[in-house]
Design a protein around this motif. Structure first.
Motif, PDB file in Angstrom:
ATOM      1  N   THR A   1       0.844  -1.192   0.000  1.00 35.85           N
ATOM      2  CA  THR A   1       0.000   0.000   0.000  1.00 35.85           C
ATOM      3  C   THR A   1       0.881   1.245   0.000  1.00 35.85           C
ATOM      4  OG1 THR A   1      -0.021   0.093   2.409  1.00 35.85           O
ATOM      5  CG2 THR A   1      -1.755  -1.221   1.340  1.00 35.85           C
ATOM      6  N   ASP A   2       0.266   2.421  -0.195  1.00 41.64           N
ATOM      7  CA  ASP A   2       1.039   3.668  -0.112  1.00 41.64           C
ATOM      8  C   ASP A   2       1.682   3.796   1.257  1.00 41.64           C
ATOM      9  OD1 ASP A   2       0.352   4.320  -2.674  1.00 41.64           O
ATOM     10  OD2 ASP A   2      -1.212   5.756  -2.133  1.00 41.64           O
ATOM     11  N   PHE A   3       0.927   3.437   2.303  1.00 43.91           N
ATOM     12  CA  PHE A   3       1.470   3.480   3.664  1.00 43.91           C
ATOM     13  C   PHE A   3       2.667   2.539   3.784  1.00 43.91           C
ATOM     14  CE2 PHE A   3       1.718   1.500   7.868  1.00 43.91           C
ATOM     15  CZ  PHE A   3       1.911   2.604   8.674  1.00 43.91           C
ATOM     16  N   GLY A   4       2.546   1.330   3.215  1.00 44.99           N
ATOM     17  CA  GLY A   4       3.627   0.353   3.286  1.00 44.99           C
ATOM     18  C   GLY A   4       4.884   0.835   2.579  1.00 44.99           C
TER      19      GLY A   4
END
Length: 205
Positions: A46-49
């Motif tokens: 994900t973008d967070f990851g």
């Protein structure tokens, strides 16, 4: 030796990157992560990851700096004028242990931190044992006279694994160097791609 130093290569395997460009890194042979679940297939991040991975790579590269201290560097980078991601790299590259590593007085950032902690380094003629000390332009960093013939120092200075960057000058015969100026991101000789802009995005969510 600290637990951080003992597990430094686990950081490489967890992140899937040879952070310090060392020939002996296990990631060169085993690109999967450590532990019994290291070989599991990973889904699309994900973008967070992606942002978290960028932060872990940068923290890990500088000797696995603690989260509280690393966040303070981010907050100081935001407070300063200019590009926050460039400011963050400048602050990290001004750490005394990072400068000692760049001058090739220690073979890894972990060894550099320990070297400073044990009082082997002077700044402008005064002994300093604080790895996080922020070095200023034209500060002179020198290995103490009684430490100049240590095998670890000689091995590091003669290593061909990396070069001294242009923003630092060093005389390895005298075991003495000068911090000339703050670098830009493009000046820093990272063996892997660093993305401080993603770290800024992570903290500014």
């Amino acid at each position: 030796m600290t637990k951080r130093a003992e597990s430094k290569y686990k950081i490489n395997r967890r992140l899937g990157a040879n952070l310090w460009g060392r020939a002996k890194s296990p990631v060169n042979k085993r690109e999967y992560g450590p532990g019994q679940h290291g070989q599991r297939r990973k889904g699309k991040p994900t973008d967070f990851g992606i942002q978290l991975m960028a932060k872990q790579k940068l923290k890990g590269y500088y000797g696995n700096i603690g989260e509280k201290a690393f966040r303070k560097y981010y907050e100081e980078a935001v407070r300063r004028k200019g590009d926050t991601s460039e400011n963050l790299i400048e602050l990290l590259e001004r750490r005394l242990d990072a400068v000692v590593y760049r001058m090739k007085f220690a073979v890894t950032p972990f060894a550099s931190r320990q070297f400073v902690n044990h009082g082997h380094v002077t700044v402008n003629g005064k002994k300093l044992n604080i790895p996080s000390y922020i070095v200023k332009d034209n500060d002179v960093i020198e290995v103490k006279e009684t430490s100049k013939q240590l095998a670890a120092v000689l091995d590091a200075s003669q290593s061909g694994e990396r070069e001294v960057p242009e923003y630092i000058e060093v005389d390895h015969r005298a075991m003495k160097g000068k911090y000339l100026r703050a670098p830009k991101l493009s000046d820093v000789p990272y063996p892997v791609q660093m993305e401080p802009n993603l770290v800024v995005e992570f903290y500014s969510r």
